[in-house]
Design a protein around this motif. Structure first.
Motif, PDB file in Angstrom:
ATOM      1  N   GLU A 112      53.741  42.044  42.975  1.00 44.93           N
ATOM      2  CA  GLU A 112      54.145  43.403  43.350  1.00 44.93           C
ATOM      3  C   GLU A 112      54.436  44.241  42.103  1.00 44.93           C
ATOM      4  OE1 GLU A 112      53.999  44.641  46.287  1.00 44.93           O
ATOM      5  OE2 GLU A 112      53.504  42.749  47.306  1.00 44.93           O
ATOM      6  N   GLU A 113      55.103  43.636  41.119  1.00 47.48           N
ATOM      7  CA  GLU A 113      55.392  44.347  39.881  1.00 47.48           C
ATOM      8  C   GLU A 113      54.110  44.606  39.087  1.00 47.48           C
ATOM      9  OE1 GLU A 113      58.245  45.693  38.783  1.00 47.48           O
ATOM     10  OE2 GLU A 113      59.009  45.155  40.775  1.00 47.48           O
ATOM     11  N   VAL A 114      53.234  43.626  39.094  1.00 47.14           N
ATOM     12  CA  VAL A 114      51.942  43.794  38.419  1.00 47.14           C
ATOM     13  C   VAL A 114      51.175  44.954  39.040  1.00 47.14           C
ATOM     14  CG1 VAL A 114      49.666  42.739  38.096  1.00 47.14           C
ATOM     15  CG2 VAL A 114      51.736  41.409  37.637  1.00 47.14           C
ATOM     16  N   SER A 115      51.213  45.041  40.356  1.00 50.65           N
ATOM     17  CA  SER A 115      50.514  46.107  41.063  1.00 50.65           C
ATOM     18  C   SER A 115      51.072  47.481  40.679  1.00 50.65           C
ATOM     19  CB  SER A 115      50.622  45.894  42.573  1.00 50.65           C
ATOM     20  OG  SER A 115      49.971  46.925  43.275  1.00 50.65           O
ATOM     21  N   LYS A 116      52.388  47.597  40.564  1.00 48.28           N
ATOM     22  CA  LYS A 116      52.999  48.857  40.183  1.00 48.28           C
ATOM     23  C   LYS A 116      52.560  49.283  38.777  1.00 48.28           C
ATOM     24  CE  LYS A 116      57.182  48.277  43.011  1.00 48.28           C
ATOM     25  NZ  LYS A 116      58.648  48.056  42.975  1.00 48.28           N
ATOM     26  N   LYS A 117      52.549  48.322  37.862  1.00 54.53           N
ATOM     27  CA  LYS A 117      52.133  48.621  36.491  1.00 54.53           C
ATOM     28  C   LYS A 117      50.667  49.049  36.442  1.00 54.53           C
ATOM     29  CE  LYS A 117      55.413  45.375  34.390  1.00 54.53           C
ATOM     30  NZ  LYS A 117      55.570  44.078  33.665  1.00 54.53           N
ATOM     31  N   LEU A 118      49.843  48.359  37.216  1.00 52.23           N
ATOM     32  CA  LEU A 118      48.422  48.684  37.228  1.00 52.23           C
ATOM     33  C   LEU A 118      48.176  50.076  37.790  1.00 52.23           C
ATOM     34  CD1 LEU A 118      45.626  47.468  36.589  1.00 52.23           C
ATOM     35  CD2 LEU A 118      45.485  46.775  38.974  1.00 52.23           C
ATOM     36  N   HIS A 119      48.871  50.422  38.888  1.00 51.61           N
ATOM     37  CA  HIS A 119      48.716  51.752  39.481  1.00 51.61           C
ATOM     38  C   HIS A 119      49.152  52.837  38.492  1.00 51.61           C
ATOM     39  CE1 HIS A 119      48.816  50.263  43.942  1.00 51.61           C
ATOM     40  NE2 HIS A 119      47.697  49.979  43.310  1.00 51.61           N
ATOM     41  N   LYS A 120      50.232  52.574  37.765  1.00 50.73           N
ATOM     42  CA  LYS A 120      50.732  53.556  36.804  1.00 50.73           C
ATOM     43  C   LYS A 120      49.713  53.783  35.693  1.00 50.73           C
ATOM     44  CE  LYS A 120      54.648  54.569  33.756  1.00 50.73           C
ATOM     45  NZ  LYS A 120      55.952  54.089  33.239  1.00 50.73           N
ATOM     46  N   LEU A 121      49.127  52.715  35.189  1.00 56.12           N
ATOM     47  CA  LEU A 121      48.136  52.835  34.124  1.00 56.12           C
ATOM     48  C   LEU A 121      46.859  53.500  34.622  1.00 56.12           C
ATOM     49  CD1 LEU A 121      48.561  49.342  32.398  1.00 56.12           C
ATOM     50  CD2 LEU A 121      49.204  51.562  31.460  1.00 56.12           C
ATOM     51  N   TYR A 122      46.445  53.147  35.835  1.00 56.51           N
ATOM     52  CA  TYR A 122      45.227  53.733  36.387  1.00 56.51           C
ATOM     53  C   TYR A 122      45.379  55.236  36.631  1.00 56.51           C
ATOM     54  CZ  TYR A 122      41.744  50.088  37.176  1.00 56.51           C
ATOM     55  OH  TYR A 122      40.755  49.150  37.003  1.00 56.51           O
ATOM     56  N   SER A 123      46.576  55.675  36.925  1.00 58.51           N
ATOM     57  CA  SER A 123      46.804  57.097  37.216  1.00 58.51           C
ATOM     58  C   SER A 123      47.124  57.903  35.961  1.00 58.51           C
ATOM     59  CB  SER A 123      47.948  57.249  38.226  1.00 58.51           C
ATOM     60  OG  SER A 123      49.169  56.748  37.695  1.00 58.51           O
ATOM     61  N   ASP A 124      47.241  57.213  34.827  1.00 61.65           N
ATOM     62  CA  ASP A 124      47.584  57.888  33.572  1.00 61.65           C
ATOM     63  C   ASP A 124      46.321  58.493  32.959  1.00 61.65           C
ATOM     64  OD1 ASP A 124      48.283  58.520  30.869  1.00 61.65           O
ATOM     65  OD2 ASP A 124      50.003  57.170  31.045  1.00 61.65           O
ATOM     66  N   TYR A 149      44.270  45.086  32.258  1.00 67.39           N
ATOM     67  CA  TYR A 149      44.582  43.771  32.798  1.00 67.39           C
ATOM     68  C   TYR A 149      45.164  42.840  31.734  1.00 67.39           C
ATOM     69  CZ  TYR A 149      42.149  45.714  36.721  1.00 67.39           C
ATOM     70  OH  TYR A 149      41.799  46.546  37.760  1.00 67.39           O
ATOM     71  N   GLU A 150      44.528  42.774  30.588  1.00 66.82           N
ATOM     72  CA  GLU A 150      45.083  41.935  29.519  1.00 66.82           C
ATOM     73  C   GLU A 150      46.379  42.533  28.997  1.00 66.82           C
ATOM     74  OE1 GLU A 150      43.743  39.622  25.414  1.00 66.82           O
ATOM     75  OE2 GLU A 150      42.302  40.895  26.486  1.00 66.82           O
ATOM     76  N   TYR A 151      46.456  43.853  28.943  1.00 66.28           N
ATOM     77  CA  TYR A 151      47.681  44.528  28.507  1.00 66.28           C
ATOM     78  C   TYR A 151      48.864  44.116  29.386  1.00 66.28           C
ATOM     79  CZ  TYR A 151      50.846  48.469  27.455  1.00 66.28           C
ATOM     80  OH  TYR A 151      51.927  49.238  27.103  1.00 66.28           O
ATOM     81  N   ILE A 152      48.659  44.098  30.694  1.00 65.60           N
ATOM     82  CA  ILE A 152      49.724  43.709  31.633  1.00 65.60           C
ATOM     83  C   ILE A 152      50.022  42.215  31.528  1.00 65.60           C
ATOM     84  CG2 ILE A 152      50.282  43.428  34.090  1.00 65.60           C
ATOM     85  CD1 ILE A 152      48.750  46.052  34.584  1.00 65.60           C
ATOM     86  N   LEU A 153      48.989  41.395  31.487  1.00 66.62           N
ATOM     87  CA  LEU A 153      49.177  39.947  31.438  1.00 66.62           C
ATOM     88  C   LEU A 153      49.966  39.519  30.210  1.00 66.62           C
ATOM     89  CD1 LEU A 153      45.645  38.749  32.588  1.00 66.62           C
ATOM     90  CD2 LEU A 153      47.772  38.467  33.874  1.00 66.62           C
ATOM     91  N   ASN A 154      49.802  40.256  29.110  1.00 65.74           N
ATOM     92  CA  ASN A 154      50.488  39.893  27.867  1.00 65.74           C
ATOM     93  C   ASN A 154      51.820  40.609  27.717  1.00 65.74           C
ATOM     94  OD1 ASN A 154      50.382  38.196  25.587  1.00 65.74           O
ATOM     95  ND2 ASN A 154      49.808  39.910  24.266  1.00 65.74           N
ATOM     96  N   GLY A 155      52.297  41.245  28.776  1.00 66.21           N
ATOM     97  CA  GLY A 155      53.635  41.816  28.763  1.00 66.21           C
ATOM     98  C   GLY A 155      53.745  43.242  28.301  1.00 66.21           C
ATOM     99  N   CYS A 156      52.646  44.001  28.327  1.00 64.69           N
ATOM    100  CA  CYS A 156      52.659  45.424  27.957  1.00 64.69           C
ATOM    101  C   CYS A 156      53.270  45.647  26.568  1.00 64.69           C
ATOM    102  CB  CYS A 156      53.418  46.248  29.007  1.00 64.69           C
ATOM    103  SG  CYS A 156      52.715  46.148  30.664  1.00 64.69           S
TER     104      CYS A 156
END
Length: 394
Positions: free
Chosen positions: A275-287, A297-304
């Motif tokens: 759920e947290e991953v999804s929130k981060k992904l949506h935020k990045l996609y809308s930026d 995806y790698e940015y999120i997986l490695n802890g932003c």
């Protein structure tokens, strides 16, 4: 290797007993069961597109030659089709009414609806066939040579031919079968031409860690060539797909082009909250400022992490903005007798009063993008290249 030329065999003889598997999308046998049309080293049948298959029949009905055909003699009165599989399968499929030939007036004709004279013309056409015999290495080398022309083998199709055996046969049954019920899910995370061995190539690349650029994929195929099962390959591929679909509950188009095998190898032991991953992904996609969605995806997986911002390819300031800010800073610098690089002034360096040329400076976010800073003129400052480099590394 020895070759024998045969010009006496007709299409009727070669296609007598023709069998085609719709599930496997390949021709099976012909020539009264003497000919194996698609041996394990051959690629899948790719002419079933209403264009290439029709063109073969059109050429024959017009009396045009369709090129040389090569058989390999494997035993007494037993042969494998070395080259010409696409043409022979197309002819066999047409004669057994799998598709229609289109005449010059646009009228479709399956074989059983053709006028008798055209049926006879087709069936009695003699093919030019070379029958080859020799060692496996000689046959495979010749196979590679004759496939330079026409629709060349791609890399994976060529490897399949070189390392043919039970492993490749079983792998193709799973990863090259367009009727596989798992394809819809698999192709959400892997963009591939199934018929041209694209999915198999991805699966092999993941299990062999081919991203390490050491011919791992080819070495893996050589090592497992005689294996009677593909358990490791199949299990690893599914493990990767299941991991991706669990961590990222959103399915986006960019996910098809990511090397998930590499990311799985690097991150699959880390815990993630989907759920947290999804929130981060949506935020990045809308930026608006994130140019490379694939890198999210790698940015999120490695802890932003800040050092991974390069993965996102953040939009840079354009030239009009940079030149406007440079002009403003330079004017103020001349009025105050200080440098037009704010950090040179702030740090009291030897360049505290130097006026830098435009080409000696770079644009910088005053408030970093990672902390919410926008890529617009109000958040832009020009720094000397040295300070901009130092700031970027902090």
């Amino acid at each position: 290797m020895k070759t024998t030329l045969r010009t006496d065999l007709t299409i009727k003889e070669i296609c007598n007993g023709f069998q085609y598997s719709e599930a496997e999308e390949k021709g099976l046998f012909g020539w009264n069961g003497q000919l194996t049309i698609q041996p394990e080293y051959q690629r899948n049948y790719i002419y079933a597109n209403g264009k290439d298959d029709v063109a073969v029949i059109d050429s024959l009905l017009k009396g045009y030659p369709i090129g040389l055909i090569y058989f390999v003699e494997t035993d007494k009165n037993k042969y494998e089709l070395l080259d010409g599989q696409q043409r022979i399968t197309s002819i066999g499929r047409y004669i057994t009414n799998w598709f229609a030939w289109i005449d010059k007036d646009g009228i479709p004709y399956k074989f059983n609806s053709l006028p008798e004279d055209k049926q006879s013309l087709l069936l009695n056409t003699k093919l030019t066939i070379y029958i080859c015999s020799g060692k496996e290495s000689e046959i495979k080398e010749w196979f590679k040579t004759i496939n330079i022309a026409g629709k060349p083998l791609n890399d994976q199709e060529l490897l399949n031919s070189i390392y043919s055996g039970p492993f490749v046969t079983k792998a193709k049954e799973i990863f090259s079968n367009s009727q596989n019920s798992h394809l819809h899910k698999w192709l959400s995370y892997a963009k591939a031409d199934v018929k041209r061995q694209g999915l198999l190539e991805i699966a092999l690349g993941w299990v062999s860690k081919d991203w390490e650029q050491a011919k791992n994929l080819e070495h893996y195929m050589a090592e497992h060539r005689r294996d009677e099962n593909i358990n490791e390959l199949y299990t690893h591929f599914n493990d990767v797909i299941n991991w991706v679909s669990t961590v990222f509950i959103d399915v986006e188009e960019e996910m098809q082009t990511i090397n998930w095998g590499r990311l799985y190898d690097k991150f699959h032991n880390n815990p993630y909250n989907p759920e947290e991953v999804s929130k981060k992904l949506h935020k990045l996609y809308s930026d608006f400022y994130v140019k490379d969605k694939k890198g999210c995806y790698e940015y999120i997986l490695n802890g932003c992490k800040k050092e991974d911002l390069k993965l996102l390819n953040i939009r840079l300031f354009d030239e009009p903005v940079k030149k406007t800010v440079y002009a403003k800073q330079t004017q103020m610098a001349r009025e105050t007798g200080k440098s037009n690089c704010p950090l040179c002034v702030l740090e009291g360096s030897a360049n505290v009063s130097k006026i830098w040329d435009y080409k000696e400076m770079d644009a910088d976010h005053v408030t970093a993008w990672s902390k919410g800073g926008a890529t617009d003129i109000n958040n832009c400052q020009m720094l000397c290249k040295m300070h901009n480099h130092m700031k970027g590394n902090r």
